[in-house]
Design a protein around this motif. Sequence first.
Motif, PDB file in Angstrom:
ATOM      1  N   ILE A  33       1.246  -0.929  -0.287  1.00 29.53           N
ATOM      2  CA  ILE A  33       0.168   0.196  -0.103  1.00 29.53           C
ATOM      3  C   ILE A  33       1.101   1.381   0.087  1.00 29.53           C
ATOM      4  N   GLN A  34       1.952   1.932  -1.226  1.00 29.14           N
ATOM      5  CA  GLN A  34       2.744   2.758  -1.098  1.00 29.14           C
ATOM      6  C   GLN A  34       2.516   4.204  -1.049  1.00 29.14           C
ATOM      7  N   TYR A  35       0.939   3.993  -2.168  1.00 25.44           N
ATOM      8  CA  TYR A  35       0.509   5.664  -1.580  1.00 25.44           C
ATOM      9  C   TYR A  35       0.146   6.137  -0.476  1.00 25.44           C
ATOM     10  N   THR A  36       0.093   5.050   0.901  1.00 25.11           N
ATOM     11  CA  THR A  36      -0.334   5.508   1.916  1.00 25.11           C
ATOM     12  C   THR A  36       0.732   5.504   2.720  1.00 25.11           C
ATOM     13  N   HIS A  37       1.920   6.550   1.979  1.00 22.57           N
ATOM     14  CA  HIS A  37       2.922   6.258   2.782  1.00 22.57           C
ATOM     15  C   HIS A  37       2.726   7.633   4.383  1.00 22.57           C
ATOM     16  N   ASN A  38       1.802   8.168   4.436  1.00 21.21           N
ATOM     17  CA  ASN A  38       1.201   9.207   5.259  1.00 21.21           C
ATOM     18  C   ASN A  38       0.491   8.812   6.757  1.00 21.21           C
ATOM     19  N   ILE A  39       0.681   7.263   6.813  1.00 23.68           N
ATOM     20  CA  ILE A  39      -0.532   6.087   7.942  1.00 23.68           C
ATOM     21  C   ILE A  39       0.025   6.480   9.088  1.00 23.68           C
ATOM     22  N   GLU A  40      -0.251   6.528   9.508  1.00 22.80           N
ATOM     23  CA  GLU A  40      -0.553   7.234  11.915  1.00 22.80           C
ATOM     24  C   GLU A  40      -1.700   6.547  12.222  1.00 22.80           C
ATOM     25  N   TYR A  41      -2.454   6.369  11.470  1.00 18.56           N
ATOM     26  CA  TYR A  41      -3.555   5.911  12.264  1.00 18.56           C
ATOM     27  C   TYR A  41      -4.336   4.129  11.601  1.00 18.56           C
ATOM     28  N   VAL A  42      -4.167   3.162  12.670  1.00 17.68           N
ATOM     29  CA  VAL A  42      -4.616   1.642  12.088  1.00 17.68           C
ATOM     30  C   VAL A  42      -6.181   1.395  13.017  1.00 17.68           C
ATOM     31  N   GLU A  43      -7.387   1.424  12.056  1.00 21.05           N
ATOM     32  CA  GLU A  43      -8.483   1.256  12.152  1.00 21.05           C
ATOM     33  C   GLU A  43      -9.030  -0.282  12.556  1.00 21.05           C
ATOM     34  N   VAL A  44      -9.407  -0.210  14.039  1.00 20.90           N
ATOM     35  CA  VAL A  44      -9.719  -1.534  14.149  1.00 20.90           C
ATOM     36  C   VAL A  44     -11.395  -1.713  14.817  1.00 20.90           C
ATOM     37  N   PRO A  45     -11.671  -2.661  14.194  1.00 21.16           N
ATOM     38  CA  PRO A  45     -13.066  -3.060  14.359  1.00 21.16           C
ATOM     39  C   PRO A  45     -13.628  -3.502  15.390  1.00 21.16           C
ATOM     40  N   LEU A  46     -13.776  -3.464  16.428  1.00 18.26           N
ATOM     41  CA  LEU A  46     -14.114  -3.706  18.435  1.00 18.26           C
ATOM     42  C   LEU A  46     -15.516  -4.595  18.485  1.00 18.26           C
ATOM     43  N   LYS A  47     -15.846  -3.649  17.873  1.00 19.85           N
ATOM     44  CA  LYS A  47     -17.550  -4.777  17.860  1.00 19.85           C
ATOM     45  C   LYS A  47     -18.630  -3.798  16.296  1.00 19.85           C
ATOM     46  N   VAL A  48     -18.822  -4.659  15.732  1.00 16.30           N
ATOM     47  CA  VAL A  48     -18.954  -4.945  14.130  1.00 16.30           C
ATOM     48  C   VAL A  48     -20.400  -4.518  14.192  1.00 16.30           C
ATOM     49  N   SER A  49     -21.000  -4.742  12.920  1.00 22.15           N
ATOM     50  CA  SER A  49     -22.504  -5.110  12.729  1.00 22.15           C
ATOM     51  C   SER A  49     -22.783  -5.900  12.800  1.00 22.15           C
ATOM     52  N   GLY A  50     -24.414  -6.345  13.648  1.00 21.30           N
ATOM     53  CA  GLY A  50     -24.538  -7.579  14.033  1.00 21.30           C
ATOM     54  C   GLY A  50     -23.744  -7.616  15.074  1.00 21.30           C
ATOM     55  N   GLY A  51     -23.429  -7.523  15.951  1.00 18.12           N
ATOM     56  CA  GLY A  51     -22.906  -7.539  17.411  1.00 18.12           C
ATOM     57  C   GLY A  51     -21.519  -8.007  17.652  1.00 18.12           C
ATOM     58  N   LYS A  52     -21.282  -8.643  17.232  1.00 16.37           N
ATOM     59  CA  LYS A  52     -19.956  -9.386  17.759  1.00 16.37           C
ATOM     60  C   LYS A  52     -18.697  -8.525  18.009  1.00 16.37           C
TER      61      LYS A  52
END
Length: 311
Positions: A33-52
């Motif tokens: 993912i070379q075009y995302t060289h300014n990545i700072e955050y990683v989004e983590v799905p902790l409670k997802v659609s459906g409820g898990k």
Amino acid sequence: ESIDNNCSFSNNNKYENNGNVNDFKNKPNEENIQYTHNIEYVEVPLKVSGGKIYYASNVFTAMHSGAVQGQMPLGEIASAIIQAGYKPMALISIFDDNISPSTFPEMGYTILADGSQWLDNSPESGGKPWVSPFSSTAVSYNINIIDEVSGSGFSKVVCSDFIFPEFRDTDIELVGDDVVSSDRYMLLASTANTLYEHVTNKGSTMYLEVPAADILSGKSEILQPMLLKVNTLILDIDLDKIRYGVFTGDTVYDFSGTPSENVSKMLDLIYDSISGFNVVVKITGNDYNQSDIEKAVEILSEHNISSYIIS
């Protein structure tokens, strides 16, 4: 406030379910993912659609409803991401939950005649209960999840799925017409504001996420900038979802162009609905190559948007 340094990476794999800290290493893979060289955050799905729930929650309702699927404590998840050189950002689904009301029916919709649980279809056809914004118990459950996540190393918390299920005429006869009242959006706004207070009291920042297709089709009642305390909107443009068109009553909006054309067209169509927010665009799509997504990102600057998430 917007995403710092322009870009975040959303990892939708539930890798924390394995309870292995090493699963967080090299997420995202910047060689791919070379075009995302300014990545700072990683989004983590902790409670997802459906409820898990994909972490080791200690919330009573989560533990006793079977919602918890993950084994890793929140602190370990956050620490692993930080050690990999990023900042953790949590994604929490609020009212798209069919699990908790199965065990705790007071969290869902009930049938007026006998107080039994309402399902979105017959049991034979896989009907499911839904968490209800009308239920104070359901709202409290989400508050407990938010309190658990905020301040545990996740400096930003993204809340999504401030929604109601689709009610047919026969459903309204069963549960009452309050569920389709013209002011029901106030319940969503009130919950969002309560969650915002809890997130900020823990020292974190809350964002609101809404699918672009829902906005275009008039299913985004939560977008009330004059009522909401949260002012940053993560606009989820799901390229896979819109490629076959977005249906709005008698109108079908065509999105058969390139990813960049589709992103630009969507932003033009929903501009009025999102103009009251600071906007971060989340580009989602599995059937496109790196070049396609990179061009879609580049088009954002033409719409005065500098912050984005690649999912």
